[in-house]
Design an enzyme around this catalytic site. Structure first.
Site, PDB file in Angstrom:
ATOM      1  N   SER A  12      -5.381   9.906  14.875  1.00  0.00           N
ATOM      2  CA  SER A  12      -5.802   9.121  15.749  1.00  0.00           C
ATOM      3  C   SER A  12      -4.517   8.377  16.476  1.00  0.00           C
ATOM      4  CB  SER A  12      -6.417   7.930  14.764  1.00  0.00           C
ATOM      5  OG  SER A  12      -5.407   7.288  13.849  1.00  0.00           O
ATOM      6  N   GLY A  13      -3.701   9.131  16.840  1.00  0.00           N
ATOM      7  CA  GLY A  13      -2.608   8.957  18.019  1.00  0.00           C
ATOM      8  C   GLY A  13      -3.246   9.066  19.289  1.00  0.00           C
ATOM      9  N   ASN A  42       2.713   8.140  15.320  1.00  0.00           N
ATOM     10  CA  ASN A  42       3.937   7.903  16.187  1.00  0.00           C
ATOM     11  C   ASN A  42       3.951   7.193  17.571  1.00  0.00           C
ATOM     12  OD1 ASN A  42       5.887   9.185  14.379  1.00  0.00           O
ATOM     13  ND2 ASN A  42       5.954  10.994  15.599  1.00  0.00           N
ATOM     14  N   TYR A  45       4.471   3.609  17.668  1.00  0.00           N
ATOM     15  CA  TYR A  45       6.009   3.084  17.837  1.00  0.00           C
ATOM     16  C   TYR A  45       6.832   3.515  18.976  1.00  0.00           C
ATOM     17  CZ  TYR A  45       4.784   1.883  12.939  1.00  0.00           C
ATOM     18  OH  TYR A  45       4.314   1.462  11.957  1.00  0.00           O
ATOM     19  N   ALA A  46       6.126   4.095  19.865  1.00  0.00           N
ATOM     20  CA  ALA A  46       6.804   4.564  21.226  1.00  0.00           C
ATOM     21  C   ALA A  46       7.182   3.351  21.847  1.00  0.00           C
ATOM     22  CB  ALA A  46       5.901   5.353  22.251  1.00  0.00           C
ATOM     23  N   GLN A  47       8.316   3.482  22.251  1.00  0.00           N
ATOM     24  CA  GLN A  47       9.151   2.234  23.066  1.00  0.00           C
ATOM     25  C   GLN A  47       9.183   2.561  24.469  1.00  0.00           C
ATOM     26  OE1 GLN A  47      12.726   1.489  21.064  1.00  0.00           O
ATOM     27  NE2 GLN A  47      11.789   0.955  19.075  1.00  0.00           N
ATOM     28  N   GLY A  48      10.010   3.473  24.880  1.00  0.00           N
ATOM     29  CA  GLY A  48      10.393   3.658  26.366  1.00  0.00           C
ATOM     30  C   GLY A  48       9.560   3.482  27.135  1.00  0.00           C
ATOM     31  N   GLU A 113      15.135   7.211  32.531  1.00  0.00           N
ATOM     32  CA  GLU A 113      15.631   7.442  31.274  1.00  0.00           C
ATOM     33  C   GLU A 113      16.593   8.750  31.434  1.00  0.00           C
ATOM     34  OE1 GLU A 113      12.366   7.691  28.399  1.00  0.00           O
ATOM     35  OE2 GLU A 113      12.364   5.581  28.111  1.00  0.00           O
ATOM     36  N   HIS A 230      17.096  11.964  18.244  1.00  0.00           N
ATOM     37  CA  HIS A 230      17.469  11.031  19.218  1.00  0.00           C
ATOM     38  C   HIS A 230      18.820  10.316  18.991  1.00  0.00           C
ATOM     39  CE1 HIS A 230      16.675   7.030  21.571  1.00  0.00           C
ATOM     40  NE2 HIS A 230      15.672   7.624  21.832  1.00  0.00           N
ATOM     41  N   ARG A 276      19.544  14.303  25.616  1.00  0.00           N
ATOM     42  CA  ARG A 276      19.676  13.778  24.115  1.00  0.00           C
ATOM     43  C   ARG A 276      20.338  14.845  23.442  1.00  0.00           C
ATOM     44  NH1 ARG A 276      13.644  11.283  23.212  1.00  0.00           N
ATOM     45  NH2 ARG A 276      13.922   9.663  24.766  1.00  0.00           N
ATOM     46  N   HIS A 337      13.754  13.135  15.510  1.00  0.00           N
ATOM     47  CA  HIS A 337      12.622  12.173  16.544  1.00  0.00           C
ATOM     48  C   HIS A 337      11.452  12.870  16.892  1.00  0.00           C
ATOM     49  CE1 HIS A 337      11.664   9.083  19.193  1.00  0.00           C
ATOM     50  NE2 HIS A 337      11.701   9.775  20.381  1.00  0.00           N
ATOM     51  N   ARG A 372      12.466  18.436  24.688  1.00  0.00           N
ATOM     52  CA  ARG A 372      11.498  17.411  25.574  1.00  0.00           C
ATOM     53  C   ARG A 372      12.334  16.492  26.325  1.00  0.00           C
ATOM     54  NH1 ARG A 372       8.850  12.147  24.190  1.00  0.00           N
ATOM     55  NH2 ARG A 372      10.412  12.204  22.769  1.00  0.00           N
TER      56      ARG A 372
HETATM   57  P1  FAD Z   1       0.655  10.592  16.670  1.00  0.00           P
HETATM   58  O1  FAD Z   1       0.582   9.494  17.222  1.00  0.00           O
HETATM   59  O2  FAD Z   1       1.758  10.878  15.510  1.00  0.00           O
HETATM   60  O3  FAD Z   1      -0.543  10.652  15.702  1.00  0.00           O
HETATM   61  C1  FAD Z   1      -0.753  11.501  14.573  1.00  0.00           C
HETATM   62  C2  FAD Z   1      -2.021  10.986  13.583  1.00  0.00           C
HETATM   63  O4  FAD Z   1      -2.374  11.857  12.758  1.00  0.00           O
HETATM   64  C3  FAD Z   1      -1.708   9.707  13.145  1.00  0.00           C
HETATM   65  O5  FAD Z   1      -2.905   9.069  13.006  1.00  0.00           O
HETATM   66  C4  FAD Z   1      -1.530  10.011  11.737  1.00  0.00           C
HETATM   67  O6  FAD Z   1      -1.514   9.145  10.755  1.00  0.00           O
HETATM   68  C5  FAD Z   1      -2.686  11.453  11.394  1.00  0.00           C
HETATM   69  N1  FAD Z   1      -2.433  12.183  10.381  1.00  0.00           N
HETATM   70  C6  FAD Z   1      -1.146  12.973  10.015  1.00  0.00           C
HETATM   71  N2  FAD Z   1      -1.152  13.816   9.210  1.00  0.00           N
HETATM   72  C7  FAD Z   1      -2.608  13.494   8.847  1.00  0.00           C
HETATM   73  C8  FAD Z   1      -3.375  14.251   7.872  1.00  0.00           C
HETATM   74  N3  FAD Z   1      -2.810  15.171   6.796  1.00  0.00           N
HETATM   75  N4  FAD Z   1      -4.694  13.903   7.796  1.00  0.00           N
HETATM   76  C9  FAD Z   1      -5.356  12.991   8.638  1.00  0.00           C
HETATM   77  N5  FAD Z   1      -4.506  12.321   9.462  1.00  0.00           N
HETATM   78  C10 FAD Z   1      -3.263  12.815   9.674  1.00  0.00           C
HETATM   79  N6  FAD Z   1       7.041   9.499  23.602  1.00  0.00           N
HETATM   80  C11 FAD Z   1       6.884   8.926  24.831  1.00  0.00           C
HETATM   81  O7  FAD Z   1       6.319   9.772  25.756  1.00  0.00           O
HETATM   82  N7  FAD Z   1       7.610   7.911  25.227  1.00  0.00           N
HETATM   83  C12 FAD Z   1       8.138   7.128  24.256  1.00  0.00           C
HETATM   84  O8  FAD Z   1       8.834   6.000  24.715  1.00  0.00           O
HETATM   85  C13 FAD Z   1       8.445   7.468  23.041  1.00  0.00           C
HETATM   86  N8  FAD Z   1       9.055   6.524  22.179  1.00  0.00           N
HETATM   87  C14 FAD Z   1       8.945   7.072  20.610  1.00  0.00           C
HETATM   88  C15 FAD Z   1       9.349   5.797  19.836  1.00  0.00           C
HETATM   89  C16 FAD Z   1       9.358   6.364  18.652  1.00  0.00           C
HETATM   90  C17 FAD Z   1      10.104   5.595  17.565  1.00  0.00           C
HETATM   91  C18 FAD Z   1       8.812   7.549  18.060  1.00  0.00           C
HETATM   92  C19 FAD Z   1       8.954   7.915  16.677  1.00  0.00           C
HETATM   93  C20 FAD Z   1       8.511   8.433  19.020  1.00  0.00           C
HETATM   94  C21 FAD Z   1       8.420   8.171  20.387  1.00  0.00           C
HETATM   95  N9  FAD Z   1       7.929   9.060  21.322  1.00  0.00           N
HETATM   96  C22 FAD Z   1       7.674   8.610  22.574  1.00  0.00           C
HETATM   97  C23 FAD Z   1       7.207  10.177  21.004  1.00  0.00           C
HETATM   98  C24 FAD Z   1       5.608  10.191  20.943  1.00  0.00           C
HETATM   99  O9  FAD Z   1       5.375   8.843  20.404  1.00  0.00           O
HETATM  100  C25 FAD Z   1       4.984  10.794  20.235  1.00  0.00           C
HETATM  101  O10 FAD Z   1       5.310  12.247  20.381  1.00  0.00           O
HETATM  102  C26 FAD Z   1       3.411  10.708  20.341  1.00  0.00           C
HETATM  103  O11 FAD Z   1       2.986   9.506  20.305  1.00  0.00           O
HETATM  104  C27 FAD Z   1       2.491  11.826  19.657  1.00  0.00           C
HETATM  105  O12 FAD Z   1       1.322  11.638  19.775  1.00  0.00           O
HETATM  106  P2  FAD Z   1       0.140  12.531  18.711  1.00  0.00           P
HETATM  107  O13 FAD Z   1      -1.068  11.769  19.041  1.00  0.00           O
HETATM  108  O14 FAD Z   1       0.303  13.839  18.956  1.00  0.00           O
HETATM  109  O15 FAD Z   1       0.849  12.001  17.354  1.00  0.00           O
HETATM  110  C1  SIN Z   2      12.864   6.164  23.947  1.00  0.00           C
HETATM  111  O1  SIN Z   2      12.233   5.002  24.164  1.00  0.00           O
HETATM  112  O2  SIN Z   2      14.168   6.131  23.547  1.00  0.00           O
HETATM  113  C2  SIN Z   2      12.037   7.285  23.272  1.00  0.00           C
HETATM  114  C3  SIN Z   2      11.366   7.828  24.421  1.00  0.00           C
HETATM  115  C4  SIN Z   2      10.930   9.165  24.086  1.00  0.00           C
HETATM  116  O3  SIN Z   2      10.990   9.674  22.781  1.00  0.00           O
HETATM  117  O4  SIN Z   2       9.953   9.753  24.742  1.00  0.00           O
END
Ligand code: FAD
Ligand code: SIN
Length: 528
Positions: A12-13, A42, A45-48, A113, A230, A276, A337, A372
């Site tokens: 649910s990301g 993840n 927690y995305a910031q930038g 960035e 990172h 990076r 990261h 990336r």
């Molecule tokens: P996620 O958002 O990680 O969601 C995965 C989901 O799957 C979660 O709900 C998790 O609980 C669920 N899950 C995992 N395993 C299982 C399982 N076995 N069964 C059921 N559910 C499961 N990217 C940017 O573009 N800009 C930014 O500013 C940025 N900042 C970041 C800062 C931080 C601290 C981090 C960690 C990452 C950042 N990123 C950023 C990267 C970005 O956040 C992620 O790549 C992106 O959000 C991934 O989205 P997603 O939906 O693929 O996965």
């Molecule tokens: C950050 O805010 O530095 C993270 C941005 C990203 O991973 O895309």
């Protein structure tokens, strides 16, 4: 009793929520299984921020060009074009759904960035962009009557029937027992695997489960060696590696060594805003040169009020650890990261296993290549989440949910004698090995050692989650050993050059030797 639904989304990301909304808008039922509370990901927690072509001095060609350069020769051009061209539409849609990006005088504010040639990063609440995505997407999903959000439902394996993915096995949070659910299509959106490493910016849910599940089910995995570290995670003893956003360097933050000297001029002309991988390796080199375990991010030239307004979450979090970002030097070092590799998926999120779709960080769509570009992944989750949902719907328009068992189905029984959870001991050991031997700098000898240690760990009778975790560590290690060059997020000290004959993707599939594919056809439909 087995459950049935039209579609299953795992995670649910941003990718999972966007895929579920796309499916639900057709009226089909969709069950979203997610490991923790719905907002934990993840994405949260995305910031930038999110990179998108919306400012007057920007265009799709520039964003595409920056993405291709960052990807170091391994991006799929069509995937990048899809990302940048469709990204604008999906961000506008998100704004229509109530997402509030930061504005000044009513106009969107863009920040810069590393490796972006324009100020094109939108952000929300200063440094809480991901949380705003999650808030607005959950609100939208909650309004869709056919979405069934199921938190605390850890998924452990895929059910494959006659070569087609037809469902999943998960731990029912109410019954507290393993259960099966069947559907016309499964969309894997479980995110990345930062937790494979001892030091990571990722939350505990990011253990890469979906990649391992897809691998065990027979799907192809691509480019697993490419891991992004990172450069600036907070480095304090007894504190998590909290991210200090790259946007802080985008606003003028400097990197200093133990002696207060700015060291990036020694390593790269682009200074603190070099890509990076280069900044991370420069930090490692500087720490080695000075015999220290940390460097510092210096924001002290900036006004405290500006910093507090621009980075409220970072300001508050650092305060909890006794640091004022406006007056103190902030100890930082690199941490894992982002995973560029993952389930090989086409432009519509189709994996190589019929019935299995994927979107977001769990995939390798060819968007990121070997590295990336910052802030491209929230955009990727939106664009490819929507497309995977659309493809799952259209491919299955004439099919039924099939929960009957095939005589030929190879059933893996869920051995829960040792519990199903990821064992703390296995996790700790794998994370340490990955950090020390499969980390920012790699070489043959240490990778071989890591691989044999993982074989030893895997030989024990492991819980399904532990087996998934160590398998994933092996996939990264084998691919890193196989690639005898340095490119993007993969750096081999024994092969420090980038080589034209390695402009190729690694492919791994269960029961098959690791191989390469010069021209992965990322836009070929497969999972129908
Ligand atoms: P996620 O958002 O990680 O969601 C995965 C989901 O799957 C979660 O709900 C998790 O609980 C669920 N899950 C995992 N395993 C299982 C399982 N076995 N069964 C059921 N559910 C499961 N990217 C940017 O573009 N800009 C930014 O500013 C940025 N900042 C970041 C800062 C931080 C601290 C981090 C960690 C990452 C950042 N990123 C950023 C990267 C970005 O956040 C992620 O790549 C992106 O959000 C991934 O989205 P997603 O939906 O693929 O996965
Ligand atoms: C950050 O805010 O530095 C993270 C941005 C990203 O991973 O895309």
């Amino acid at each position: 009793m087995a459950l049935e639904t039209d579609f299953i989304v795992i995670g649910s990301g941003v990718a999972g929520l966007r895929a579920a909304i796309e499916i639900a808008q057709s009226g089909a039922s969709v069950t979203v299984l997610t490991k923790d509370k719905t907002s934990e990901s993840n994405t949260e927690y995305a910031q930038g921020g999110v990179a998108v072509v919306l400012s007057d001095d920007d265009n799709a060609e520039l964003h595409e060009g920056d993405t291709l350069v960052a990807g170091a020769g391994l991006c799929d051009q069509k995937a990048v074009e899809t990302l940048v061209n469709e990204g604008t539409k999906y961000i506008k849609e998100l704004i229509d759904w109530g997402t509030e990006f930061d504005r000044e005088g009513g106009k969107l504010v863009f920040t810069k960035e590393a490796a972006h040639s324009r100020r094109r990063i939108l952000h929300a609440h200063g440094d809480s962009t991901g949380a705003e995505f999650v808030r607005s997407l959950i609100a939208k999903a909650t309004h869709e009557k056919t979405i069934n959000l199921t938190p605390f439902a850890n998924t452990e394996s895929l059910i494959v029937n006659d070569g087609r993915c037809v469902g999943v096995r998960f731990l029912d949070p109410v019954l507290r027992a393993p259960r099966e659910i069947f559907a016309k299509g499964v969309v894997m959106c479980t995110g990345g695997a930062g937790q494979l490493y001892q030091h990571t910016t990722n939350p505990p849910v990011a253990t890469g489960d979906g990649m391992a599940m897809a691998y065990f089910a027979g799907a192809e995995m691509a480019d697993m060696e490419f891991v992004q570290f990172h450069p600036t995670a907070l480095n304090l003893e007894n504190a998590p590696r909290f991210l200090l956003s790259e946007a802080m360097r985008g606003e003028g933050g400097l990197l200093k060594n133990e002696y207060g000297e700015r060291f990036m001029p020694r390593y790269d002309d682009r200074l603190e805003l070099a890509p990076r991988d280069i900044v991370s390796r420069s930090i490692v080199a500087e720490m080695r040169r000075t015999g220290t375990r940390t460097v510092y991010l210096d924001m002290t030239a900036m006004d405290e009020k500006f910093l507090k307004d621009r980075f409220p979450k970072i300001y508050e979090t650092c305060r909890v650890y006794g640091l004022n970002i406006a007056t103190d030097l902030l100890p930082v070092s690199p941490a894992s990261h982002y995973c560029m590799g993952g389930i090989r998926s086409d432009l519509w999120g189709r994996s190589t296993l019929p019935g299995l779709y994927a979107a977001g960080e769990v995939t390798c769509t060819g968007v990121h290549g070997a590295n990336r570009l910052a802030s491209n992944s929230l955009l990727e989750g939106l664009v490819f989440g929507a497309r995977a949902g659309e493809a799952a719907l259209s491919d299955s328009s004439k099919s039924q949910v099939s929960s009957h068992r095939s005589k030929t189905e190879k059933r893996e029984t869920l051995d829960i004698r040792h519990g199903t959870a990821l064992s703390t001991a296995v996790k700790k050991r794998v994370k340490r090995i990955m950090w020390e031997r499969v980390g920012i700098l790699r070489d043959r000898a240490t990778l071989v050692r890591a691989s044999s240690e993982f074989d030893q760990i895997a030989a024990a009778n492991l819980s399904p989650s532990s087996r998934n975790f160590v398998t994933l560590a092996q996939l990264v290690t084998r691919a890193a050993l196989w690639r005898e060059e340095s490119r993007g997020g993969h750096y081999r000290t024994d092969f420090p050059e980038q080589k034209e004959n390695w402009r190729t993707h690694s492919i791994q599939q269960r029961d098959t030797e690791i191989g390469s594919s010069q021209q992965i056809n990322f836009d070929t439909a497969r999972a129908v």
